[in-house]
Design a protein around this motif. Structure first.
Motif, PDB file in Angstrom:
ATOM      1  N   GLY A 131       1.037  -1.470   0.298  1.00 39.85           N
ATOM      2  CA  GLY A 131       0.140  -0.143  -0.018  1.00 39.85           C
ATOM      3  C   GLY A 131       1.043   0.959   0.142  1.00 39.85           C
ATOM      4  N   SER A 132       1.944   0.974  -0.023  1.00 33.63           N
ATOM      5  CA  SER A 132       3.147   2.222  -0.326  1.00 33.63           C
ATOM      6  C   SER A 132       3.410   2.834  -1.555  1.00 33.63           C
ATOM      7  N   TRP A 160       4.874   4.165  10.830  1.00 35.21           N
ATOM      8  CA  TRP A 160       4.991   5.787   9.615  1.00 35.21           C
ATOM      9  C   TRP A 160       4.277   5.623   9.374  1.00 35.21           C
ATOM     10  N   LEU A 161       4.689   5.065   7.997  1.00 37.62           N
ATOM     11  CA  LEU A 161       2.951   5.593   7.042  1.00 37.62           C
ATOM     12  C   LEU A 161       1.918   5.733   7.498  1.00 37.62           C
ATOM     13  N   ILE A 162       1.356   5.582   8.743  1.00 37.65           N
ATOM     14  CA  ILE A 162      -0.166   4.723   9.460  1.00 37.65           C
ATOM     15  C   ILE A 162       0.406   6.607   9.950  1.00 37.65           C
ATOM     16  N   ASP A 163       1.298   6.018  10.826  1.00 35.32           N
ATOM     17  CA  ASP A 163       1.005   7.734  11.898  1.00 35.32           C
ATOM     18  C   ASP A 163       1.451   9.267  10.828  1.00 35.32           C
ATOM     19  N   ARG A 218      -0.587   7.991   4.888  1.00 35.79           N
ATOM     20  CA  ARG A 218       0.076   7.189   4.041  1.00 35.79           C
ATOM     21  C   ARG A 218      -0.797   6.053   3.984  1.00 35.79           C
ATOM     22  N   LEU A 219      -1.129   4.956   5.273  1.00 35.77           N
ATOM     23  CA  LEU A 219      -1.823   3.956   5.580  1.00 35.77           C
ATOM     24  C   LEU A 219      -3.250   3.876   6.332  1.00 35.77           C
ATOM     25  N   MET A 223      -6.065  -1.722   4.829  1.00 36.54           N
ATOM     26  CA  MET A 223      -5.505  -0.347   5.174  1.00 36.54           C
ATOM     27  C   MET A 223      -4.973   0.476   4.371  1.00 36.54           C
ATOM     28  N   ARG A 224      -5.229   0.307   3.118  1.00 37.50           N
ATOM     29  CA  ARG A 224      -5.252   1.216   1.754  1.00 37.50           C
ATOM     30  C   ARG A 224      -6.098   2.819   2.433  1.00 37.50           C
TER      31      ARG A 224
END
Length: 462
Positions: free
Chosen positions: A48-49, A174-177, A180-181, A324-325
């Protein structure tokens, strides 16, 4: 060039996709690795990144310089998806061939595949399969850059036989925070609070009891927990076989939900229609066996239900993160009826990808040492657990399977990182001091007397 692609290309040639900061970091890492003399590079970045966009930028820069690019994918459905992304980013498709690994391999054998400067590989954890190796060996002078969310092999042998370097991307956390996810809530059975898991003499969970609890068991009623945790959310259900997927879809429909069932034997046109109806919201629940693991982009999928135990970290991450996209204000729901979190942690649990990439001497799982296989009919590279090839419908010889035990009276609850930490705490034998034993007792929720007994048993008290 196909006339449709040519029109899109001409329309988009004046602009490029704007990359995110972490995607540019990956590309900088690739060029730095090349400057050190590496020609075969693996890039890790979470599901998903936006790996397709990152790869399109590598391809665009290469074709802008007149270099030829070969892009290798392992599923037919991904070919057009990748082409659309590349064209949108102004990749010169006259210098770029996107194709399935078995098609490219056949072209290589016939001598009809033009020599590339760069070979890009999607889902590169598959790249130790013979079809990939044949391509790499034939174009031995080409740079090979493989992208994957999970540089992991169940055999623990690593990837250094093929790749020289690993570029690490941002973590899932990190991507959630950084929006980005999507953040998630994870629900599953908590065996630690039940009588199913037993303790050994050191106070730790018995490996035998964990293994027994995790084998062939589905905990909790599917419909009940969907209503409790994810009512009305667009959901993909992963089942352990075709029969189970049919039964689960029937149950959802009887309860008034709009559900469709698909599996590896479902005709391609019917599979595509099911996904299109799901994307449009005309059905809310898509129940599948052996499909929708890697490469499926469904940003508005809000929930996944796991009814299939797996020892594969790759499969676990691909399935759980399907929900989680990122979308604004979205919270993903993961309902795990088979306790996969006991095996793999949570989607945002950190992993030592560098060690996995390099490989260890630790013996891998004997029950699934090779996580992929090739279809003998169409030569597609697919997950080893597939019983029906999703590309051509070939049915693999059936192996004798034990029936799954259903414990529908089990209640699922939210699983958070503290439960994962508790499960993975070190043993008393791993402590190097009395102080560490008392800290371990505190972390495990044991009384201080437990630490005293362990210290005496281990000879730390003189």
């Amino acid at each position: 060039m196909n006339i449709v692609y040519k029109k899109i290309y001409l329309k988009s040639v004046m602009w490029m996709i704007q990359l995110r900061d972490y995607q540019n970091e990956l590309i900088d890492g690739i060029y730095q690795s090349i400057s050190k003399g590496n020609k075969r590079i693996m890039v890790q970045s979470p599901a998903g990144s936006g790996k397709s966009i990152t790869m399109s930028e590598v391809a665009r820069r290469a074709t802008d310089k007149g270099n030829r690019v070969l892009f290798v994918v392992h599923r037919r459905e991904l070919v057009n998806q990748i082409k659309e992304t590349f064209i949108a980013n102004s990749v010169d498709m006259n210098l770029c061939h996107v194709g399935m690994v078995q098609t490219i391999n056949n072209r290589v054998k016939k001598g009809s595949e033009p020599k590339p400067t760069i070979i890009l590989v999607d889902e590169a954890h598959h790249s130790l399969a013979k079809t990939y190796l044949n391509i790499f060996e034939h174009f031995s002078d080409a740079y090979v850059i493989g992208f994957t969310a999970t540089p992991w092999r169940m055999s623990n042998k690593g990837f250094t036989d093929v790749f020289q370097d690993l570029i690490l991307g941002k973590t899932v956390r990190w991507l959630i925070d950084n929006n980005r996810l999507a953040p998630f809530k994870y629900y599953s059975v908590n065996l630690m609070d039940s009588d199913i898991l037993t303790h050994n003499s050191t106070g730790d969970f018995s490996n035998d009891s964990i293994t027994k609890a995790m084998q062939k068991t589905i905990y909790g009623d599917v419909i009940k927990h969907y209503k409790k945790f994810a009512e009305g959310k667009k959901t993909i259900v992963y089942t352990h076989n075709v029969e189970s997927s049919i039964n689960v879809a029937e149950r959802f429909n009887k309860e008034g939900y709009k559900a469709l069932q698909v599996d590896g034997k479902t005709p391609k046109a019917q599979r595509e229609l099911a996904m299109e109806l799901f994307r449009k919201g005309e059905i809310n629940i898509l129940v599948n066996a052996e499909l929708y693991g890697e490469g499926v982009d469904v940003p508005d999928c809000q929930c996944v239900i796991l009814l299939r135990p797996t020892e594969s970290l790759t499969l676990f991450i691909q399935q759980t993160m399907r929900s989680m996209r990122y979308q604004p204000n979205k919270q993903a729901i993961i309902i795990d009826h088979v306790g996969n979190w006991y095996r793999h942690g949570l989607p945002d649990s950190e992993h030592d990808w560098q060690t996995y990439f390099e490989g260890t001497k630790k013996k891998g799982k004997s029950n699934d040492a090779i996580p992929i296989k090739e279809c003998p009919e169409c030569f597609s590279v697919i997950e080893s657990a597939y019983t029906i090839c999703p590309e051509c419908g070939f049915e693999f010889p059936k192996e004798e399977q034990q029936d799954y035990e259903l414990m529908e009276n089990a209640e699922l609850e939210e699983v958070t990182e503290d439960k994962v930490i508790q499960l993975n705490l070190k043993t008393a034998e791993e402590c190097e001091s009395v102080e560490e034993l008392y800290q371990l007792a505190k972390d495990k929720g044991y009384k201080p007397g437990w630490a005293y007994v362990q210290a005496k048993r281990l000879g730390m008290l003189g």
